[in-house]
Design an enzyme around this catalytic site. Structure first.
Site, mmCIF file in Angstrom:
data_model
loop_
_atom_site.group_PDB
_atom_site.id
_atom_site.type_symbol
_atom_site.label_atom_id
_atom_site.label_comp_id
_atom_site.label_asym_id
_atom_site.label_seq_id
_atom_site.Cartn_x
_atom_site.Cartn_y
_atom_site.Cartn_z
ATOM 1 N N VAL A 1 88.993 -67.179 -67.454
ATOM 2 C CA VAL A 1 87.922 -66.288 -67.904
ATOM 3 C C VAL A 1 88.189 -65.735 -69.304
ATOM 4 O O VAL A 1 89.285 -65.825 -69.827
ATOM 5 C CB VAL A 1 87.715 -65.131 -66.902
ATOM 6 C CG1 VAL A 1 87.355 -65.675 -65.529
ATOM 7 C CG2 VAL A 1 88.972 -64.258 -66.799
ATOM 8 N N GLU A 2 87.144 -65.163 -69.901
ATOM 9 C CA GLU A 2 87.178 -64.560 -71.239
ATOM 10 C C GLU A 2 87.706 -65.539 -72.290
ATOM 11 O O GLU A 2 88.466 -65.179 -73.181
ATOM 12 C CB GLU A 2 88.002 -63.265 -71.245
ATOM 13 C CG GLU A 2 87.327 -62.137 -70.473
ATOM 14 C CD GLU A 2 87.969 -60.787 -70.704
ATOM 15 O OE1 GLU A 2 88.819 -60.667 -71.607
ATOM 16 O OE2 GLU A 2 87.611 -59.839 -69.983
ATOM 17 N N GLY A 3 87.310 -66.782 -72.173
ATOM 18 C CA GLY A 3 87.756 -67.828 -73.079
ATOM 19 C C GLY A 3 88.854 -68.639 -72.425
ATOM 20 O O GLY A 3 90.009 -68.203 -72.378
#
Length: 808
Positions: A501-503
């Protein structure tokens, strides 16, 4: 011979001016003065002076005299650049301009200002923030039973949800004037870290509303009406927020989201208003199934030109109550046995008024910039904190386990194979905490470190993965059997979530850290790109001339610096510290110059193709990131007063960083498409051969030993995690047993000496204790202490077992 010395003096003088970055004008003046003095004193033949003066007049003067340079050189170069470089799209420009440049810019300069870093005040919690950690956060940790949450309920208990809402956990970043706690980024980080050491599900539930989501976006971009309506309700837990960005067709390439909104007129609350008709499909949305207000990212179109002349307005963000007609929300994903709420949602022909756009009508089409700027802050805090919490937990608990668990009558932590794993756990955790604190401190000073946030997200989640994997190996069978006793398994399961997640980490390393950093953190590259795309020809030429020749001077300076620092081992590089770590500062200065030069050369010869060379880009990202992580280690060591007990952790971390940087640079040189250039660069940057080795075994031994006994260093390394006191809990038992193990070992030593002397007969240890007590080899108190320790030890090595029907 004199002529050779004369030429060498000229070259060294010009190189010295370049090393100290005196600028082209000063270099030209220096060369001119040298030639003028030589002409007056006539130390060399006139013919040689003429030969030297010709290139000086043809090259140095045109480069140094700005109007002449612009007319003769820059104008032509700008025209070539305009043909070669594709125009920047709005999305690309917004991504590049998002956030701010801080210490990452210093590292890209090739000449980092260490005094600037070290004189930055150490981040610290306020009394109020510390009281919150000691009060509500401690209480929440006590209320949470992760086995019950993840195995039985698949959710937080109602009383935990209520406690989170009533105590303001959803409003940590919301200012007090809007009913929130108004906490710093450091406090936000500390709360998530402590919760993560108890329950990943609880930590994620708390961290998401305080990261990239409605509150963060409203604070920076919302209208006053939106802030006044939503922020108090979010802070009080009356609204549960989520933010929907990722969809089936847009994951890593989030800017290409297919979800559509069309500007139109419609009926809302019985009135015809200007609004947006939306259709979307999203997934992986944390808190989505229980959210009452949905932050939505979509691409907005205006075919009837009701807002202006554009058909495609761009990515836009809106806040939509989930009770709105057409919104379908409430299904759940089940991410790797974690019980935090996460699920898909969709909307079909959902009509919303235009004032539901975050920031109102004036913010339509600005969503991508808003997201990138918000992500720069949120990504700096949440996952780095969760990762550090995981590292600290396994250091404290698994380190104790390695001292208490024995094989071959020896604590397993004393075996060198296990010691290697403990060393990695300890050092990775030290590095994670150093980077966590330094980065959160930067956010609190107003930075939005877009590139650094990508670094810490990637490297701290990866180091958590390594630390937890090592802990699993150390604990062996006790770590792979699920149950209430197993404090590590759910965190082990959760690691891929943090990685994704988040990149996603592969994307972050191969495309973002260096891909964005090379443009954003370089002192001249983005200025050149802006000048090429400037519609004002006069201003564009002026800015391009300044940036391009500044870039040329910058590269030449770093070339001189890299060679000189390589030849001298950076022994004369000026740094603001003395003592044992002075050489580390000098080495990192040298490696910064090597990185800056190598990056410039790679960008020059590969151009836009460099972003498609993801393996090269990933290696550059590793170099850049390890420079930052090493800086954080040095900063932490200084801020904490250089505690001597921490020195093995610091030395191991710095040696690892330097050897990794050197290894990645040599790999870059080996894999440049122009092999001859790679060989030349390797010789130039490392003229005396490779210099840096990983930390030695002795240092690793001392680092691992910090986890095996109670000490201030161990407490400092694991500070901020939740340590239960109820010995019915695994971590509490481990902590208590570690406190007793030294005395218990002393009792055993007395008994075994008595056996060797013939005072006692060798029997199983529990019988030997009784015999020793009767023979007064040990006291009754010592026997009681050993039995107390042995009961804890037996509980510690036990694993959960269930009746078959209980697992159905």
């Amino acid at each position: 011979m004199f002529i050779v010395l004369w030429i060498a003096a000229l070259a060294l003088g010009l190189a010295a001016l370049a090393y100290w970055r005196m600028g082209m004008l000063w270099v030209a003046l220096g060369g001119g003065v040298y030639l003028a003095v030589s002409a007056a004193m006539k130390p060399v033949p006139v013919s040689l002076l003429v030969l030297a003066a010709i290139p000086y007049l043809l090259i140095a003067l045109p480069l140094a005299i700005v109007p002449l340079r612009r007319a003769l050189i820059s104008r032509r170069l700008l025209a070539l650049f305009k043909k070669a470089l594709p125009p920047l799209s709005t999305t690309e420009r917004e991504a590049l301009e998002a956030g701010s440049v801080w210490w990452d810019g210093e590292l890209f300069s090739g000449r980092p200002d260490w005094e600037k870093l070290l004189t930055t005040p150490a981040p610290a919690l306020t009394e109020e923030e510390q009281a919150f950690l000691d009060g509500p956060v401690e209480k929440l940790c006590q209320m949470v039973n992760d086995w019950d949450i993840t195995q039985e309920r698949l959710d937080l208990p109602p009383e935990v949800w209520r406690f989170i809402k009533e105590n303001g956990f959803f409003g940590m970043i919301i200012p007090k004037e809007h009913g929130g706690l108004g906490f710093s980024a450091l406090a936000h980080s500390a709360v998530v870290m402590k919760l993560a050491s108890r329950s990943v599900s609880a930590a994620v539930t708390v961290m998401v509303p305080n990261s990239l989501g409605p509150a963060e976006l409203l604070l920076h971009y919302g209208t006053e009406e939106q802030k006044n309506h939503y922020l108090p309700r979010l802070a009080a837990g009356e609204e549960v927020p989520c933010f929907a960005l990722t969809g089936p067709e847009a994951g890593s390439d989030a800017s290409s989201i297919p979800d559509r909104g069309v500007v139109c007129r419609g009926t809302f609350d019985g009135k015809e208003v200007l609004g947006i008709k939306l259709n979307w499909e999203k997934r992986y949305i944390t808190l989505g199934p229980v959210a009452t207000v949905l932050g939505l990212a979509f691409r907005l179109y205006d075919p009837d030109h009701l807002l202006g002349h554009q058909d495609d307005i761009g990515i836009t963000l809106a806040l939509i109550p989930t009770a709105t007609a057409g919104v379908d929300i409430g299904e759940r994903h089940f991410p790797l046995n974690q019980a935090f709420q996460n699920g898909p949602n969709r909307g079909r022909d959902v009509f919303i008024p235009l004032d539901w756009v975050i920031g109102g009508a004036q913010r339509v089409g600005q969503g991508w910039r808003m997201l990138m700027e918000s992500l720069a802050a949120g990504r700096s805090i949440s996952l780095p904190a969760l990762s550090t919490g995981g590292g600290k937990l396994v250091c404290r608990a698994t380190g104790a386990y390695a001292r208490i668990r024995r094989q071959f009558r020896t604590p397993i932590g004393r075996f060198e194979g296990v010691e290697e794993a403990l060393t990695r756990m300890a050092v990775h955790t030290y590095v994670m905490d150093a980077a966590r604190v330094m980065t959160a401190g930067a956010v609190d000073r107003g930075e939005k470190p877009a590139v650094i946030s990508a670094m810490v997200k990637y490297h701290l989640t990866e180091r958590m993965r390594q630390a937890v994997n090592d802990a699993m190996d150390v604990q062996g069978g006790s770590a792979i059997c699920m149950g209430p006793r197993n404090f590590i398994a759910r965190m082990y399961q959760a690691i891929p979530i943090s990685i994704t997640v988040e990149g996603a980490n592969i994307l972050t390393r191969s495309l973002i850290i260096f891909g964005q950093g090379a443009v954003r953190c370089h002192p001249f590259v983005y200025k050149e790109m802006q000048a090429v795309n400037d519609s004002d020809a006069k201003r564009g030429l002026r800015d391009f001339d300044h940036a391009f020749f500044g870039h040329v001077g910058f590269t030449l300076s770093n070339a001189v610096r890299a060679l000189w620092l390589g030849l001298t081992g950076a022994r004369w590089a000026r740094v603001p510290v003395t003592g044992a770590l002075k050489r580390d500062y000098q080495h990192l200065t040298r490696l910064s110059a090597a990185f800056a030069l190598s990056a410039d050369i790679a960008m020059l010869v590969l151009g836009g193709a460099l972003k498609r060379k993801e393996k090269l880009s990933g290696r550059f990202a590793d170099v850049f990131s390890h420079l930052y992580l090493a800086s954080a280690v040095l900063k932490r060591f200084e801020d904490q007063g250089r505690p001597e007990d921490d020195r093995p952790l610091v030395e191991w971390a710095l040696a690892d960083a330097k050897s990794t940087i050197e290894g990645r640079l040599t790999a870059i040189y080996r894999h440049l498409p122009q092999r001859w250039l790679g060989r030349a660069l390797r010789w130039w940057v490392f003229p005396t051969g490779l210099s840096f080795q990983p930390a030695d075994d002795r240092t690793g031994h001392y680092a691992a030993a910090l986890l095996l006994s109670p000490s201030e260093a161990r407490d400092r390394l694991t500070a901020g995690v939740f340590v239960p006191t109820d010995e019915n809990e695994a971590v509490a038992r481990l902590d208590r047993a570690l406190a007793l193990v030294g005395e218990a070992e002393t009792v055993e030593k007395k008994l075994r000496e008595a056996v060797r002397s013939g005072t006692l007969v060798a029997t199983p240890l529990d019988a030997l204790v009784s015999a020793g007590e009767r023979a007064q080899v040990i006291t009754a108190e010592e026997a009681a202490l050993w039995r107390r320790f042995e009961a804890l030890r037996r509980e510690i090595i036990a694993v959960d077992a269930f009746k078959p029907e209980a697992l159905i």
